[in-house]
Every structure is written in structure tokens, then in C-alpha cells.
Design an enzyme around this catalytic site. Structure first.
Site, mmCIF file in Angstrom:
data_model
loop_
_atom_site.group_PDB
_atom_site.id
_atom_site.type_symbol
_atom_site.label_atom_id
_atom_site.label_comp_id
_atom_site.label_asym_id
_atom_site.label_seq_id
_atom_site.Cartn_x
_atom_site.Cartn_y
_atom_site.Cartn_z
ATOM 1 N N HIS A 154 -38.346 -28.189 -30.829
ATOM 2 C CA HIS A 154 -37.507 -29.451 -30.568
ATOM 3 C C HIS A 154 -38.395 -30.668 -30.721
ATOM 4 O O HIS A 154 -37.952 -31.625 -31.232
ATOM 5 C CB HIS A 154 -37.110 -29.347 -29.133
ATOM 6 C CG HIS A 154 -36.316 -28.188 -29.010
ATOM 7 N ND1 HIS A 154 -35.625 -27.242 -29.890
ATOM 8 C CD2 HIS A 154 -36.354 -27.337 -27.760
ATOM 9 C CE1 HIS A 154 -35.014 -26.305 -29.226
ATOM 10 N NE2 HIS A 154 -35.518 -25.965 -28.065
ATOM 11 N N LYS A 174 -34.227 -19.323 -32.376
ATOM 12 C CA LYS A 174 -35.694 -19.356 -32.219
ATOM 13 C C LYS A 174 -35.953 -18.442 -30.788
ATOM 14 O O LYS A 174 -35.149 -17.788 -30.007
ATOM 15 C CB LYS A 174 -36.149 -20.652 -31.370
ATOM 16 C CG LYS A 174 -35.297 -21.111 -30.263
ATOM 17 C CD LYS A 174 -35.877 -22.332 -29.654
ATOM 18 C CE LYS A 174 -37.133 -22.151 -28.680
ATOM 19 N NZ LYS A 174 -36.778 -22.438 -27.422
ATOM 20 N N ASP A 233 -42.458 -22.844 -26.784
ATOM 21 C CA ASP A 233 -41.004 -23.158 -26.355
ATOM 22 C C ASP A 233 -40.227 -24.261 -26.738
ATOM 23 O O ASP A 233 -39.271 -24.217 -26.962
ATOM 24 C CB ASP A 233 -40.934 -22.571 -24.838
ATOM 25 C CG ASP A 233 -39.260 -22.665 -24.334
ATOM 26 O OD1 ASP A 233 -38.494 -22.093 -25.054
ATOM 27 O OD2 ASP A 233 -38.852 -23.087 -23.201
ATOM 28 N N ARG A 276 -25.154 -2.859 -28.174
ATOM 29 C CA ARG A 276 -24.996 -1.416 -28.107
ATOM 30 C C ARG A 276 -24.214 -1.005 -27.020
ATOM 31 O O ARG A 276 -23.477 0.124 -27.229
ATOM 32 C CB ARG A 276 -26.544 -1.056 -27.635
ATOM 33 C CG ARG A 276 -27.145 -0.966 -28.747
ATOM 34 C CD ARG A 276 -28.991 -0.723 -28.084
ATOM 35 N NE ARG A 276 -29.311 -1.913 -27.175
ATOM 36 C CZ ARG A 276 -30.415 -2.162 -26.539
ATOM 37 N NH1 ARG A 276 -31.323 -1.156 -26.776
ATOM 38 N NH2 ARG A 276 -30.542 -2.973 -25.468
ATOM 39 N N ASP A 326 -32.170 -25.033 -34.589
ATOM 40 C CA ASP A 326 -32.908 -25.878 -33.468
ATOM 41 C C ASP A 326 -31.899 -26.606 -32.659
ATOM 42 O O ASP A 326 -31.555 -27.507 -33.546
ATOM 43 C CB ASP A 326 -34.050 -26.809 -34.367
ATOM 44 C CG ASP A 326 -34.830 -27.493 -33.211
ATOM 45 O OD1 ASP A 326 -34.201 -28.084 -31.911
ATOM 46 O OD2 ASP A 326 -36.148 -27.553 -33.205
ATOM 47 N N HIS A 327 -31.491 -26.171 -31.496
ATOM 48 C CA HIS A 327 -30.107 -26.781 -30.998
ATOM 49 C C HIS A 327 -30.555 -28.264 -30.669
ATOM 50 O O HIS A 327 -29.451 -28.736 -30.631
ATOM 51 C CB HIS A 327 -29.709 -25.994 -29.692
ATOM 52 C CG HIS A 327 -30.573 -26.213 -28.567
ATOM 53 N ND1 HIS A 327 -31.606 -25.522 -28.128
ATOM 54 C CD2 HIS A 327 -30.110 -27.101 -27.494
ATOM 55 C CE1 HIS A 327 -31.945 -26.168 -26.969
ATOM 56 N NE2 HIS A 327 -31.014 -26.781 -26.638
ATOM 57 N N THR A 360 -23.039 -9.267 -26.097
ATOM 58 C CA THR A 360 -22.757 -8.945 -24.671
ATOM 59 C C THR A 360 -23.857 -9.867 -23.805
ATOM 60 O O THR A 360 -24.111 -9.823 -22.705
ATOM 61 C CB THR A 360 -23.091 -7.712 -24.358
ATOM 62 O OG1 THR A 360 -24.408 -7.063 -24.892
ATOM 63 C CG2 THR A 360 -21.855 -6.722 -24.903
ATOM 64 N N GLY A 361 -24.571 -10.565 -24.810
ATOM 65 C CA GLY A 361 -25.879 -11.417 -24.275
ATOM 66 C C GLY A 361 -25.602 -12.806 -23.597
ATOM 67 O O GLY A 361 -24.377 -13.354 -23.962
ATOM 68 N N ASP A 362 -26.316 -13.465 -23.122
ATOM 69 C CA ASP A 362 -26.458 -14.568 -22.488
ATOM 70 C C ASP A 362 -26.130 -16.012 -23.399
ATOM 71 O O ASP A 362 -25.148 -16.614 -23.034
ATOM 72 C CB ASP A 362 -27.760 -14.996 -21.632
ATOM 73 C CG ASP A 362 -27.620 -16.328 -21.158
ATOM 74 O OD1 ASP A 362 -27.342 -16.232 -20.006
ATOM 75 O OD2 ASP A 362 -28.299 -17.229 -21.568
#
Ligand SMILES: NC(=O)C1=CN([C@@H]2O[C@H](COP(=O)(O)OP(=O)(O)OC[C@H]3O[C@@H](n4cnc5c(N)ncnc54)[C@H](OP(=O)(O)O)[C@@H]3O)[C@@H](O)[C@H]2O)C=CC1
Ligand SMILES: O=C1O[C@H](COP(=O)(O)O)[C@@H](O)[C@H](O)[C@H]1O
Length: 518
Positions: A253, A161, A248, A54, A190-191, A22-24
Site C-alpha cells: 500500500h 496479498k 504488511d 474444504r 492491492d485494496h 468459508t473464510g474471513d
């Protein structure tokens, strides 16, 4: 071999478990990626997806969520009236599950067996954790306790990550995962490694006779890697304020791209050989000798109020869920050395930041000057040759050389030979997540990160982070919409270099030879 594995995915099938459905991330990247794989025939009818989170969702509601995500984010659009859409979405189930409840995993196993039987899947299970990392260990243990790893097929864990906050936390996380999964079963995303032009770096290097012989400190003056973003922290202030640009973007990356640029040619294209070569680079990164040494080589900044395209932009400290006194960096630039025979003395300048003027990822290789300029005394000096990898937004490559301006009396001008790959093949090339999800399904870990790479990258980054934690007086402010602190320019100027313009913003005298239409 990969062709065969590709066929195997179709023949023996795969069951995707999307934790965090259900996440982004699931909505923006994972459902669209699965849809593209289906549209391109990389998945046969032998696949199923089970969404887990959940929240209560009925099967129908979940199907609506998936449709919305595809309509908004996928490169292939879907319509609920299209029979093909119906054939796709019937493979999707949803189950409400709290990761911390082990009993729920027994039920999950029953649901999984039912789907495997329904779609003829031979027990191949791919567990994608689109979750906060503090849940990874519980998922791994409960998968085992719930009997989900007892099928005859393969089991792979794909994790997102951030993989830890520093080396000790990453080690702890890794230990928890490795208590259940073997290293070869763990696929750390690691996109950036899934991006078309990042994957092209080794091909350009190792498949072209005129680059590889020059790929060393005799001919290369410096390498510049820019990962610029126009966005601020958006709705991720809570996470980002704890992380900052170094963790980040730098730990993963950026150091991965340094490794791709600097690694030796592997003897075979086996994933382990490539990981071995990258590890050698990461092990050769020159350590910092003191906090002072960190400050000399690494510049950090934070954006203040500014503007872009006439639009006012807030400062970082006024962003949602950000501490108003935050000293978190939203920008950093560093001079990195790879201390081995090939790269001794060649600086790798890396920079990344939020709220910069353009969204861009580029790698510039600046070659050394000719040993003698026989054109001395002419009006125009010689520019260094450049080889530029354009990763995004447009994909391509260009080479800058010196040539005589046609019709002139020996006026030499820089000529940029620009191959815009996305102009040629269209922007519809696979998304990073699409490639990586499929690679995980066919068991190719080349463009994932092995544990020793992750650990070495943390080891390097931790030196910077701990120097910064001691004293924040070197944090520089830059207005949103600018190129970051001026000190980042000085980092190169003191070596006689400058950041090359990115995104095709070239000096006016450059002649462009391009396949672009405008
Ligand atoms: N979004 C992105 O573009 C990117 C995200 N990532 C990483 O991916 C991970 C997920 O990110 P994102 O999707 O943005 O995060 P979200 O907060 O949007 O989603 C988190 C998901 O986890 C589920 N969840 C949380 N706790 C539990 C639990 N106890 N049991 C079961 N499910 C639970 C939530 O569902 P529910 O509340 O219904 O339980 C939700 O589906 C993070 O580690 C993030 O750093 C990495 C790169 C890019
Ligand atoms: O991993 C991350 O990457 C994005 C940038 O990715 P891109 O593919 O859009 O270049 C960045 O915005 C985010 O902060 C970071 O977590």
C-alpha cells in the site's frame, strides 16, 4: 472502452470462483462486493458464483452464510423475504473441494459448465484466490489440469496479498502462477488502489492546471503519507508476527501510494502506461548503502500496553499467537527518496502503525516557502501551503493557504479550504473490493499491481528487512494509543519539518472553510 467492457460483463456474463469461500475475506469483502454490483445493475442475470473450500456446506447453509455476510458487512442491506434477495442468491452454489486434490477440479469443471449453461455465461471465468499464498501455485496448476481454462471466454486469476515474504519467495510464487496464466490474466490486489481518494490522486494531479506545474522539487518541500490504525493485530497474530508492518503495509500500500504521487503523467490512460510510470518511480527509489543507512532513515517500533478512550490495551507481545519475545515491528516510519529530476532532494516521509490514536489515511503535500516574506515583522508568520488528500475515514481534500484575517490590520492566518467529499456524496461510495472485483471482471488492470512493480517493491523493502534481521536493538517501544516512537518525529525534525496533524486535527488558529455541516 471501459464503458463497452462494462456492457460486455452484462452481455456475456461471468462465473466467479471464490476459493476460500468459508473464510474471513470472502465473508467481509467479497460477498458484499458482489451484492453491491448486482444491486447497481453492473451484473445482469448472466452471472454465477461458486464458493469453494474444504468444509462441507449444503447449498442452503451457504446461502445463509452469504446472507449473514451481507447483512453484517454490505452497504446495501438484504432481507431473506425480499424477492430481489431470492433472485440474487439463486446464482450461488457451493462445492466442497480440497485444492490439493486434482480430481476435484474435474468435478468443478462439470459444475461450472452446468452453471454457465443455466445462466447463459459465455465461458468467462474469474478465479478469486481468497487463500493463503502457499496454495496459489496448486490452484493454478489444478485449474489447468482440470480443464477449467479451456472455455471460449476469458480466464482471470485474482490473487490476494501477501504476494510472497521477500523477493525470492515472490519470484517463486510468480513463476508457479505464470506457468499457467499470462501476466495480463493475473490481477494482483492491492485494496488501497481501490479506494476512492487513492484513485483521485492522478485526477487531482493531471486534471488541474494549478497543481501539475508545481508538482516537483522546485515547489514541493516534502510529502507525508500516514496510514494509521487503531486496531491491534486482532486474530491475525500468527500471520502478522511473521510479517510485521513493513511487509504488511509498506511493501504494498505505502510504496504504491508513493508511486501514485511521484509518477510522471502517462501519455495515455491505458493500464500498461500507468504501470510503466509507476515502475519508473519504484526503480528510482534511492537504495540504502548499509545497515547503518537503514537505521538512519527507517524507524521501527512495537506497541506496549497502553490505553485508548480510557480503555486499557494489551501490549503486542501479549496478543494471541504472538511470540512473547517478538521483535516484529507494528510501526515503521521512513524517509524515502525518489532519485529522478522531478523529485531530487524531496523527502517522502511514510509511516504506518497499529494501535495509533486514530484510524486515518492521509497524504500531505507541503509546499516550499515563498522566496521572500514581505510580511516580515507582522505578528503572524507564514505557514507553508498544504494540499491534503484524505483517503479515510472521511474522503476529501483540503488546501491550506495564508490569508488576511478579516477585519484585522494585516494579521495573516492559515485558512484551510476543506472539501469533504463523503459529506457531499454520502458514505455510500463503492468499497475498494467492489471496484476492484468489477475492474477484474471487465478486464481493467489499472488499479492492480503488475509483477515488475511487486518485484521492485520487494527489492526495496528487502534491504530494510535484512538490516533489521541482523540486529533488533533499534526497535523502539511505544505505548498503545500513542503516535509511535519519538524517533519518528526526529526523522522530520532533523530536516526542519514535522508531521502535520491528521484527520482535521488542526492547530487552533487555522480558519476552516468547509462544506461539513458540523
Ligand atoms: N481477511 C482479510 O480481510 C484479508 C485477507 N487477505 C488475504 O486473503 C487470504 C485469505 O484470508 P482470510 O479469508 O482472512 O483467511 P481464512 O483463514 O479466514 O480463510 C481461508 C480459506 O481458505 C480455505 N482453505 C484452506 N485450505 C484449503 C484447501 N486445502 N483447500 C480448499 N480450501 C482451503 C478455508 O476453508 P476450509 O478450512 O473450509 O478449507 C477458508 O475458506 C490470505 O492470503 C490473507 O492474507 C488480504 C487482505 C485482507
Ligand atoms: O492490507 C492490510 O490492510 C489493513 C488496513 O486496511 P484498511 O482498508 O482498513 O485501511 C490492515 O489492517 C491489515 O493489517 C493489512 O493486511
Amino acid at each position: 472502452m471501459l464503458e463497452t467492457n462494462q456492457e460486455k460483463v452484462r452481455e456475456t456474463g461471468v462465473l466467479f470462483f471464490i476459493f476460500g469461500a468459508t473464510g474471513d475475506l470472502a465473508s467481509r469483502k467479497l460477498f458484499p462486493a458482489i451484492y453491491s454490483l448486482f444491486k447497481e445493475g453492473k451484473l445482469s442475470d448472466k452471472f454465477a458464483v461458486i464458493g469453494l473450500a474444504r468444509r462441507e456446506r449444503s447449498r442452503e447453509q451457504f446461502h445463509e452464510d452469504v446472507l449473514r455476510s451481507i447483512q453484517e458487512f454490505a452497504r446495501y442491506k438484504a432481507s431473506p423475504d425480499d424477492p430481489e434477495w431470492g433472485r440474487f442468491v439463486e446464482h450461488f452454489e457451493y462445492m466442497s473441494l480440497d485444492i490439493n486434490r486434482v480430481e476435484a477440479f474435474n468435478e468443478l469443471n462439470i459444475a461450472a459448465e452446468r452453471l454457465e449453461e443455466q445462466f447463459g455465461i459465455a465461458g468467462n471465468r474469474l478465479f478469486y484466490l481468497a487463500l493463503a499464498p502457499d496454495l496459489f501455485g496448486s490452484v493454478a496448476h489444478n485449474l489447468k489440469a482440470g480443464g477449467l481454462l479451456q472455455t471460449a471466454g476469458w480466464h482471470r486469476l485474482v490473487i490476494e496479498k501477501p504476494f510472497g515474504f521477500d523477493l525470492p519467495s515472490a519470484e517463486k510464487l510468480n513463476k508457479e502462477i505464470r506457468e499457467v496464466f499470462e501476466e495480463h490474466e493475473v490481477y494482483r490486489i492491492d485494496h488501497y488502489l481501490g479506494k476512492e481518494m487513492v484513485q483521485n490522486i492522478d485526477v487531482i494531479r493531471f486534471a488541474n492546471a494549478f497543481f501539475e506545474p508545481l508538482w516537483n522539487n522546485k515547489y514541493i518541500a516534502n510529502i507525508q503519507i500516514t496510514l494509521g490504525e487503531t486496531v491491534g493485530v486482532e486474530d491475525r497474530g500468527g500471520y502478522y508476527d511473521h510479517s510485521g508492518a513493513l511487509r504488511d503495509m509498506g511493501q504494498n500500500h505505502m510504496l504504491q501510494m508513493v508511486a501514485m504521487m511521484a509518477m510522471e503523467p502517462p501519455s495515455r490512460l491505458h493500464p500498461e502506461d500507468i504501470h510503466d510510470e509507476k515502475v519508473k518511480v519504484l526503480r528510482s527509489l534511492r537504495p540504502f548503502t548499509s545497515a547503518e543507512d537503514v537505521r538512519k532513515h527507517v524507524i521501527r517500533g512495537q506497541y506496549t500496553e497502553g490505553q485508548a478512550n480510557g480503555r486499557p490495551l494489551p501490549g503486542y507481545r501479549s496478543e494471541d499467537k504472538v511470540n512473547p519475545d517478538s521483535t516484529t515491528e507494528t510501526y515503521f516510519a521512513a524517509k524515502v527518496y525518489v532519485d529522478n529530476f522531478r523529485w531530487a532532494g524531496v523527502p517522502f516521509y511514510i509511516r504506518t502503525g497499529k494501535r495509533l490514536p486514530v484510524k486515518t489515511t492521509e497524504v500531505v503535500v507541503e509546499f516550499k516557502n515563498m522566496p521572500k516574506n514581505v510580511y516580515h515583522g507582522r505578528k503572524t508568520g507564514l505557514e507553508p501551503n498544504l494540499l491534503v488528500f484524505r483517503v479515510q475515514p472521511m474522503e476529501g481534500i483540503y488546501i491550506k493557504i495564508n490569508a488576511k484575517r478579516p477585519g484585522s490590520e494585516g494579521v495573516i492566518v492559515p485558512v484551510a479550504m476543506d472539501f469533504c467529499q463523503s459529506c457531499q456524496v454520502g458514505l455510500n461510495t463503492p468499497e475498494a473490493y467492489e471496484r476492484l472485483l468489477f475492474d477484474a471482471a471487465r478486464g481493467d488492470s489499472t488499479y492492480f499491481t503488475r509483477w515488475d512493480e511487486v518485484a521492485l517493491a520487494w527489492q526495496y523493502v528487502d534491504q530494510i528487512a535484512s538490516a533489521w534481521a541482523e540486529d533488533a536493538s533499534d526497535l523502539r517501544m511505544y505505548p498503545a494509543g500513542s503516535w509511535g516512537p519519538e524517533e519518528a518525529q526526529a526523522l522530520l525534525e532533523q530536516d526542519g519539518f514535522h508531521w502535520w496533524p491528521v484527520n482535521g486535527q488542526q492547530e487552533s488558529e487555522v480558519v476552516w472553510v468547509t462544506n461539513r455541516s458540523e
